[in-house]
Scaffold this motif. Structure first.
Motif, PDB file in Angstrom:
ATOM      1  N   SER A 153       0.820  -0.921  -0.035  1.00 61.59           N
ATOM      2  CA  SER A 153      -0.033  -0.033  -0.072  1.00 61.59           C
ATOM      3  C   SER A 153       0.897   1.353  -0.058  1.00 61.59           C
ATOM      4  O   SER A 153       2.139   1.180   0.050  1.00 61.59           O
ATOM      5  N   MET A 156       3.065   1.647   3.156  1.00 63.04           N
ATOM      6  CA  MET A 156       4.000   0.669   3.083  1.00 63.04           C
ATOM      7  C   MET A 156       5.346   0.833   2.290  1.00 63.04           C
ATOM      8  O   MET A 156       6.248   0.734   2.476  1.00 63.04           O
ATOM      9  N   ILE A 185      -4.542   7.211   9.633  1.00 61.80           N
ATOM     10  CA  ILE A 185      -4.114   6.172  10.270  1.00 61.80           C
ATOM     11  C   ILE A 185      -2.621   5.758   9.960  1.00 61.80           C
ATOM     12  O   ILE A 185      -1.858   5.523  10.673  1.00 61.80           O
ATOM     13  N   VAL A 186      -2.498   5.537   8.546  1.00 64.87           N
ATOM     14  CA  VAL A 186      -1.265   5.416   8.019  1.00 64.87           C
ATOM     15  C   VAL A 186      -0.322   6.464   8.322  1.00 64.87           C
ATOM     16  O   VAL A 186       0.908   6.153   8.750  1.00 64.87           O
ATOM     17  N   GLN A 189       0.998   6.233  11.941  1.00 65.52           N
ATOM     18  CA  GLN A 189       1.828   4.691  11.932  1.00 65.52           C
ATOM     19  C   GLN A 189       3.407   5.435  11.591  1.00 65.52           C
ATOM     20  O   GLN A 189       4.170   4.935  12.163  1.00 65.52           O
TER      21      GLN A 189
ATOM     22  N   TYR B 259     -13.531   1.831  15.010  1.00 61.63           N
ATOM     23  CA  TYR B 259     -12.913   2.532  13.858  1.00 61.63           C
ATOM     24  C   TYR B 259     -12.969   4.032  14.126  1.00 61.63           C
ATOM     25  O   TYR B 259     -11.834   4.728  13.870  1.00 61.63           O
ATOM     26  N   ILE B 281      -5.697   0.176  16.997  1.00 60.28           N
ATOM     27  CA  ILE B 281      -6.382  -0.341  15.702  1.00 60.28           C
ATOM     28  C   ILE B 281      -5.108  -1.415  15.240  1.00 60.28           C
ATOM     29  O   ILE B 281      -4.092  -1.018  15.717  1.00 60.28           O
ATOM     30  N   GLY B 283      -3.178  -3.747  11.840  1.00 56.69           N
ATOM     31  CA  GLY B 283      -3.381  -4.268  10.601  1.00 56.69           C
ATOM     32  C   GLY B 283      -3.660  -3.121   9.589  1.00 56.69           C
ATOM     33  O   GLY B 283      -3.426  -1.917   9.746  1.00 56.69           O
ATOM     34  N   TYR B 284      -4.022  -3.471   8.392  1.00 59.54           N
ATOM     35  CA  TYR B 284      -4.116  -2.587   7.243  1.00 59.54           C
ATOM     36  C   TYR B 284      -5.581  -2.626   6.379  1.00 59.54           C
ATOM     37  O   TYR B 284      -6.139  -3.610   6.737  1.00 59.54           O
ATOM     38  N   ARG B 301      -9.383  -5.864  12.224  1.00 54.35           N
ATOM     39  CA  ARG B 301      -8.406  -4.718  12.626  1.00 54.35           C
ATOM     40  C   ARG B 301      -8.840  -4.189  14.141  1.00 54.35           C
ATOM     41  O   ARG B 301      -8.489  -3.226  14.659  1.00 54.35           O
TER      42      ARG B 301
END
Ligand SMILES: Nc1ncnc2c1ncn2[C@@H]1O[C@H](COP(=O)(O)OP(=O)(O)OP(=O)(O)O)[C@@H](O)[C@H]1O
Ligand SMILES: Nc1ncnc2c1ncn2[C@@H]1O[C@H](COP(=O)(O)OP(=O)(O)OP(=O)(O)O)[C@@H](O)[C@H]1O
Ligand SMILES: [Mg+2]
Ligand SMILES: [Mg+2]
Lengths: 316, 331
Positions: A153, A156, A185-186, A189, B259, B281, B283-284, B301
């Motif tokens: 993704s 990543m 969210i990504v 992270q 979520y 949360i 995972g992806y 998730r």
């Protein structure tokens, strides 16, 4: 002396319409334990400024003045061989929109090993071991070393780019809009990863963004850029609490927050100028509510106020 | 459902077939679908701004386009002021489209670079027959430019889009919609490509048009902070479904779905004294969301799963005043 010292840097793009003064007399420094946030709106010269640090500026762009001292040596006058060594081992950069820069037909492991082998004399096997370690470091399992970019993704892929950038243990890392366009969210992270790397590898970072809230979460100090110039530098906490330059103030007041009471926001009138013919005097004056005659005539110089370095005529 | 809804959407679905390589096509038995919009129901009141927030690929744009019938739904019904849009023939849809309009993310791409600002608006006036003669048309264009704050209007009249800033271009885009006097506007990420310093100006403009003309907005974004600023209510989407919908401050301050909680706590805050917390949360998001869910779609998730979460998809139920959640723990 700080690890990196940029002094009076000027970079112009010589176009048919005239010289675009993309970076115009910009100075800042980054020390061994610092994270500097470079913040500003689109087109204000952030990428151009850090390109110069890697000596990536290419025609029609040209460095027309200033010094860039990294660890005591001036990057502007280095030989090509010195520059080759510098990139990767000295200073590494994750480019803006870098996720799209991965080679689609090469495994990510191969792409990491290539960078390592270019800079270090080690065996292929060793380089693959290092590639796996890098993937672990950025939170991607080493079992994915033989995967292709399309199997990842956006977030990543950005991690892979960071793995590549840190593969040869650089002493300064430049991240150009590393989380822009990614989902929150990504994004979170990734910011957590960046903060972890900074601590674990004790890596100084220049972090470029147009997003005030992202700077707040990562950087100890911050430089605010407007139209090719830095207008204010301060520690991040102090800048957010007590912005001095009218542009910094306006930027913070225009920024919505999800925390606390919902507060009123104020838009800034007008739009950033084009840099071919920037306004005379202070470049922010056409949008500044406090502008007086001198602002339209003379460029402000840097003065200290509350520990901030500020270029504004209002400070005496 | 309340009666005076401008828009009512019932069980809307839009599936796209997953593109496959020839090999996959030969080897697999059944067709796979991306469930871009997967059974969505809601309504929008007059003058309301309803936000749709969710991560990339969760189906926001597809939903907006399906409502306006810019693409055809797989199933479900859409009512505009009581008229069923989904069963109208093409011609009737066209005439209704005046009332239901869309503002796009990229003001650059959606304006013809070879036309001046006035030409762009004039084209819309002509297509929809909004004016009798040139004088009336010019008058209409002038008023519209004033409404979207491109003043003095003479200064913008003959300009080409390339000579406008991003914010000004988006204002032209809004003007082109406003001139039709729409009742409902779907604004799809209208500020995400704009400079930070001009974003708030655009949001203020949308709110002013809402107040002055009673226009309802569906405001699509991935940015909860700006959604908070403009929306009366917010719907959170995950993999094609609304998993929570509530008044804005309830979503921000009292999120109930795990979520939504993760999303809210992930939003960066422009305050360096606020520390980052671990995200609740794991995972992806799947790269191609083609799975058929017999469990809660957030199950893989979620950090608070129970046995029941794996057995069935929880429905969206009202748990507080106007607050709906699709999670068995939120009762
Ligand atoms: N190759 C080029 N030729 C001419 N002008 C250029 C060139 N590259 C950049 N510029 C101009 O230089 C200025 C600074 O650009 P730069 O990309 O450094 O800005 P930035 O702050 O990184 O913006 P963004 O946030 O959009 O990435 C802009 O006005 C841009 O239009
Ligand atoms: N024409 C299409 N054909 C096939 N799949 C599509 C098509 N349009 C959208 N999709 C898929 O449907 C899903 C939802 O896409 P959509 O663009 O509606 O999401 P979004 O929430 O608007 O995302 P973003 O925030 O990135 O704009 C995605 O998985 C996307 O790949
Ligand atoms: Mg840039
Ligand atoms: Mg979209």
């Amino acid at each position: 002396m700080a690890l990196l010292e940029v002094e009076n840097l000027k970079i112009y793009y010589f176009t048919r319409e005239g010289a675009v003064k993309a970076v115009d007399d910009v100075s800042f420094s980054v020390d061994r334990d610092e994270t500097l946030g470079l913040i500003g709106e689109s087109g204000c010269g952030k990428t151009t400024a850090v390109f110069a640090i890697m000596r990536f500026v290419a025609p029609p762009g040209r460095i027309v003045g200033g010094k860039i001292i990294f660890d005591g040596n001036d990057i502007i006058t280095m030989s090509n061989e010195e520059i080759r060594l510098l990139r990767g081992k000295g200073i590494a950069m994750v480019f803006q929109a870098a996720q799209n820069a991965l080679n689609p037909v090469m495994t990510v492991g191969k792409q990491i090993t290539e960078v390592i082998l270019e800079h270090e004399r080690i065996t292929k096997e060793e380089s693959w071991e290092r590639a796996k370690r890098q993937l672990e470091l950025v939170g991607i399992g080493s079992e994915r070393v033989k995967n292709y970019p399309h199997e990842f993704s956006g977030g990543m892929k950005q991690r892979v780019m960071i793995a590549i950038a840190t593969a040869c243990n650089p002493r300064l890392l430049i991240l150009d809009e590393p989380v822009t366009g990614l989902d929150v969210i990504v994004q979170r992270q990734l910011l957590t990863l960046i903060n972890k790397l900074r601590k674990e590898l004790r890596l100084p970072i220049i972090f470029i963004t147009h997003d005030l809230s992202v700077i707040a979460e990562t950087c100890g100090k911050v430089a605010v850029m407007y139209a090719g110039k830095i207008v204010e530098q301060a520690s991040t906490v102090s800048l957010y609490e007590n912005p001095v330059h009218p542009y910094s103030q306006a930027l913070i007041r225009a920024y919505p927050s999800i925390k606390g009471e919902k507060r009123g926001l104020k838009s800034i009138p007008g739009a950033p100028p084009r840099l071919i013919n920037p306004p005379i005097g202070c470049r922010f004056h056409p949008r500044c509510p406090y502008a007086v005659n001198i602002c339209r005539e003379e460029e402000p110089i840097f003065r200290k106020k509350n520990g901030h370095l500020v270029a504004c005529h209002s400070i005496k | 459902m309340k009666k005076d809804a401008v828009l009512r959407v019932e069980n809307l679905k839009k599936y796209f077939p997953v593109r496959k390589s020839l090999f996959e096509f030969m080897s697999s038995k059944k067709e796979e679908y991306v469930r871009a919009v997967d059974d969505v129901s809601f309504s929008v009141q007059e003058g309301e701004v309803l936000g749709f927030v969710g991560e990339s690929g969760c189906g926001k744009t597809t939903m907006g386009r399906t409502i306006l019938r810019l693409i055809e739904p797989t199933s479900g019904r859409v009512y505009y002021e009581g008229i069923e849009v989904t069963s109208l023939d093409r011609k009737r849809v066209k005439s209704l489209r005046r009332k239901m309009q869309m503002i796009f993310q990229d003001p650059h791409g959606s304006l013809n670079p070879r036309r001046t600002v006035a030409d762009i608006l004039s084209q819309t006036v002509k297509i929809h027959g909004l004016a009798n003669g040139k004088t009336e048309e010019d008058e209409l264009i002038k008023n519209t430019l004033e409404e979207v704050e491109l003043k003095p209007t003479e200064e913008f009249w003959d300009r080409y889009p390339i000579l406008l800033s991003g914010g000004q271009r988006q204002r032209v885009g809004i003007g082109r919609v406003l001139i039709l006097q729409p009742k409902l506007v779907v604004a799809d990420e209208p500020i995400s490509m704009l400079d930070v310093s001009v974003r708030i100006g655009i949001l203020e403009l949308l709110l002013r048009l809402r107040d002055k003309f009673g226009i309802s907005f569906i405001y699509i974004t991935h940015d909860l902070s700006t959604a908070r600023y403009v929306c009366d209510r917010i719907a959170i989407m995950y993999l094609g479904k609304i998993i929570e919908i509530a008044p804005t401050e309830d979503i921000i301050n009292k999120p109930l779905h795990p979520y939504t909680q993760a999303l809210v706590s992930a939003v960066p805050v422009p305050d360096p004294t606020v520390k980052m917390h671990e995200l609740p949360i794991k995972g992806y998001v799947p790269l191609i969301p083609a799975e058929v869910f017999s469990s809660c779609r957030f199950y893989p998730r979620c950090l608070h799963t129970r046995k029941k979460c794996r057995e069935e998809e929880p429905p969206l139920i009202e748990v507080g005043h106007d607050h709906y959640v699709a999670c068995i723990k939120a009762k």
